[in-house]
Design a protein around this motif. Structure first.
Motif, PDB file in Angstrom:
ATOM      1  N   ALA A 160      29.006  13.625 -38.998  1.00  0.00           N
ATOM      2  CA  ALA A 160      27.903  12.969 -38.298  1.00  0.00           C
ATOM      3  C   ALA A 160      26.817  13.965 -37.913  1.00  0.00           C
ATOM      4  O   ALA A 160      25.614  13.666 -37.999  1.00  0.00           O
ATOM      5  N   VAL A 204      24.237  13.180 -31.903  1.00  0.00           N
ATOM      6  CA  VAL A 204      25.516  12.574 -32.247  1.00  0.00           C
ATOM      7  C   VAL A 204      26.142  12.008 -30.985  1.00  0.00           C
ATOM      8  O   VAL A 204      26.406  12.742 -30.021  1.00  0.00           O
ATOM      9  N   VAL A 234      26.458   8.623 -41.286  1.00  0.00           N
ATOM     10  CA  VAL A 234      25.748   8.385 -40.021  1.00  0.00           C
ATOM     11  C   VAL A 234      26.622   7.658 -39.011  1.00  0.00           C
ATOM     12  O   VAL A 234      26.465   7.847 -37.803  1.00  0.00           O
ATOM     13  N   ASN A 281      20.215   7.854 -33.611  1.00  0.00           N
ATOM     14  CA  ASN A 281      21.413   8.661 -33.411  1.00  0.00           C
ATOM     15  C   ASN A 281      22.414   8.447 -34.544  1.00  0.00           C
ATOM     16  O   ASN A 281      22.392   7.421 -35.225  1.00  0.00           O
ATOM     17  N   ALA A 282      23.306   9.416 -34.719  1.00  0.00           N
ATOM     18  CA  ALA A 282      24.495   9.238 -35.530  1.00  0.00           C
ATOM     19  C   ALA A 282      25.665   8.941 -34.594  1.00  0.00           C
ATOM     20  O   ALA A 282      25.650   9.305 -33.421  1.00  0.00           O
ATOM     21  N   TRP A 291      22.766  13.278 -38.878  1.00  0.00           N
ATOM     22  CA  TRP A 291      21.936  12.564 -37.904  1.00  0.00           C
ATOM     23  C   TRP A 291      20.459  12.897 -38.036  1.00  0.00           C
ATOM     24  O   TRP A 291      19.599  12.011 -37.853  1.00  0.00           O
ATOM     25  N   TRP A 339      18.802  10.740 -40.621  1.00  0.00           N
ATOM     26  CA  TRP A 339      18.680   9.356 -40.153  1.00  0.00           C
ATOM     27  C   TRP A 339      17.556   9.243 -39.122  1.00  0.00           C
ATOM     28  O   TRP A 339      16.751   8.308 -39.163  1.00  0.00           O
TER      29      TRP A 339
END
Length: 466
Positions: free
Chosen positions: A29, A121, A177, A147-148, A33, A36
């Motif tokens: 993650a 994260v 993610v 966020n992840a 992140w 993303w």
């Protein structure tokens, strides 16, 4: 090592899977992140809208899985999936209201910009009573914000957690993610303590939440949002329609077999005027259908989550009896090998130093008081502060109740449970840490950044130069 879940209503094995690797999942993650977060907001929103469509297309198998793994009636499981679907539009609107970009005028012609950044994260620890809706209530706004996620479902409902995660992936949320790590309390503790997290979003017991609060006190830079339980009061006072009041009492106390954090645990009534109400409540309790999730006719409630929970609830009921409580309807167990508990009503007025605990099941404790001031005092006689309801009374009486009741959800002529997702949801005391979820979830999924901006640098020192 593996984790196995069982159907509460039958004892049958439902799901078996591998215990997760916390270090590996957080690292995955962490690596995903930033990408993303760099995606346009509109891209993230549309991805989550696809998730809603995927969940809608799989509503029936999703609801069936929830019903089997939790024991809740199928009609209630369907309602949970519908809430999961609706969460996306609600979260998009809430993000626009709570964390939208703002431009202000600053000094010397500068602009002041207020924007929001994701934390990074975030871990999500989910409960078993709403294994899809409650973690989804954290995950969707957190993903929209950029966020992840590392999601640990309850060890009692891992199948629903895995199914929910797969829906995000199918909708196009990158697999890196949002990660699902399965395991028991030791995995949850390892995840909460992981240095690679930027925050943790928790729904569960007050004991676990208090431990997390102590742990995170040493890392104030990390976000911690706690959504915990309640020892919720339901005050019925001068109700015009006794049957309606009784219906609200039964809905408040026994919906989801009493396994909602907003369920009424304490019924507070005026001493001497309570007999007709109690008669109506017990008459309705005796009609409630207790059965497996897919039974026909449909049950009002199913079993509690497992035999350990049933054992603890029965022990709590017997302890109250041993301390002087008077049973009005006993908590019975039809099959010692299955966690079906009949709804119970018990008069604890004469019990001294009543334990301030969340008995998470179909047990309602009645307390008789002399006047409305005593009713408010009794309502507030708890370290919790999640939900409180008044049934009956005038607008002036409700104003007194609202002003003096210590809770984050205060209702009038409505059950203690079933708070709307279009409003903030959270409690005080042992019920939360002032990080309400639902509409206000956007607040803990991103942090504000204030910028003073000018296209040309201008600066003077007007005083203090030689």
């Amino acid at each position: 090592m593996t984790l196995t879940s069982f159907e509460p209503a039958t004892g049958a094995t439902l799901w078996t899977g591998a215990i997760g690797d916390v270090d590996a999942e957080v690292a995955t993650a962490r690596g995903a992140w930033a990408g993303w977060a760099a995606r346009p907001f509109a891209f993230r929103v549309e991805t989550l809208r696809r998730f809603a469509n995927v969940a809608r297309a799989k509503l029936e198998p999703f609801a069936d899985l929830i019903a089997r793994e939790t024991g809740k009636p199928l009609w209630e499981a369907r309602s949970e999936v519908e809430i999961v679907i609706k969460k996306v539009d609600i979260s998009v609107s809430a993000y626009a209201e709570r964390t939208s970009q703002r431009r202000l005028e600053g000094a010397m012609g500068a602009r002041v910009s207020v924007r929001h950044k994701p934390h990074g994260v975030l871990a999500v620890l989910g409960p078993y009573n709403f294994p899809a809706h409650l973690p989804n209530g954290h995950i969707v706004p957190a993903l929209i914000a950029g966020n992840a996620i590392v999601f640990k479902p309850s060890e009692k409902t891992p199948a629903v957690g895995a199914f929910l995660t797969a829906l995000y992936h199918e909708a196009g949320v990158p697999e890196d993610v949002i990660r699902c790590v399965q395991g028991g309390p030791d995995i949850g503790k390892a995840l909460a303590a992981h240095p690679g997290l930027d925050g943790l979003l928790f729904t569960g017991s007050a004991r676990a939440g208090a431990a997390l609060s102590r742990q995170f006190a040493e890392t104030p830079g990390k976000m911690l949002a706690l959504e915990m339980g309640g020892n919720n009061p339901l005050v019925i006072w001068d109700a015009r329609d006794v049957q309606t009041a009784a219906t609200i009492a039964v809905q408040s106390a026994f919906l989801s077999a009493g396994q909602r954090c907003t369920c009424a645990r304490r019924l507070i009534v005026r001493d001497g005027d309570h007999e007709p109400l109690v008669e109506s409540i017990t008459r309705l309790m005796d009609r409630l259908i207790l059965d497996h999730p897919h039974a026909d006719p449909a049950p009002f409630m199913g079993p509690v989550i497992d035999n350990d929970a049933a054992d603890q609830l029965q022990a709590g009921f017997l302890e109250l009896l041993g301390r002087g409580a008077k049973p009005i309807r006993r908590m019975d167990r039809r099959d010692p090998d299955k966690p079906f508990l009949t709804p119970a009503l018990i008069d604890v007025t004469e019990v001294e130093r009543r334990t301030d605990a969340e008995l998470f099941g179909p047990l309602l404790q009645m307390v008789r008081v002399d006047d409305f001031d005593a009713a408010i005092t009794e309502a507030n006689a708890t370290r919790y502060g999640l939900s409180a309801s008044l049934v009956g009374g005038s607008p002036e009486l409700y104003d007194r109740f609202w002003a003096n009741a210590r809770a984050g959800v205060i209702n009038w002529n409505n059950p203690t449970n079933g708070a709307p997702s279009t409003a903030p949801f959270g409690g005080i005391g042992l019920s939360g840490n002032h990080r309400p979820s639902a509409w206000y979830a956007a607040d803990y999924c991103a942090y504000p950044v204030t910028s003073s901006e000018a296209e040309t640098a201008r600066a003077t020192i007007g005083i203090g130069l030689a």
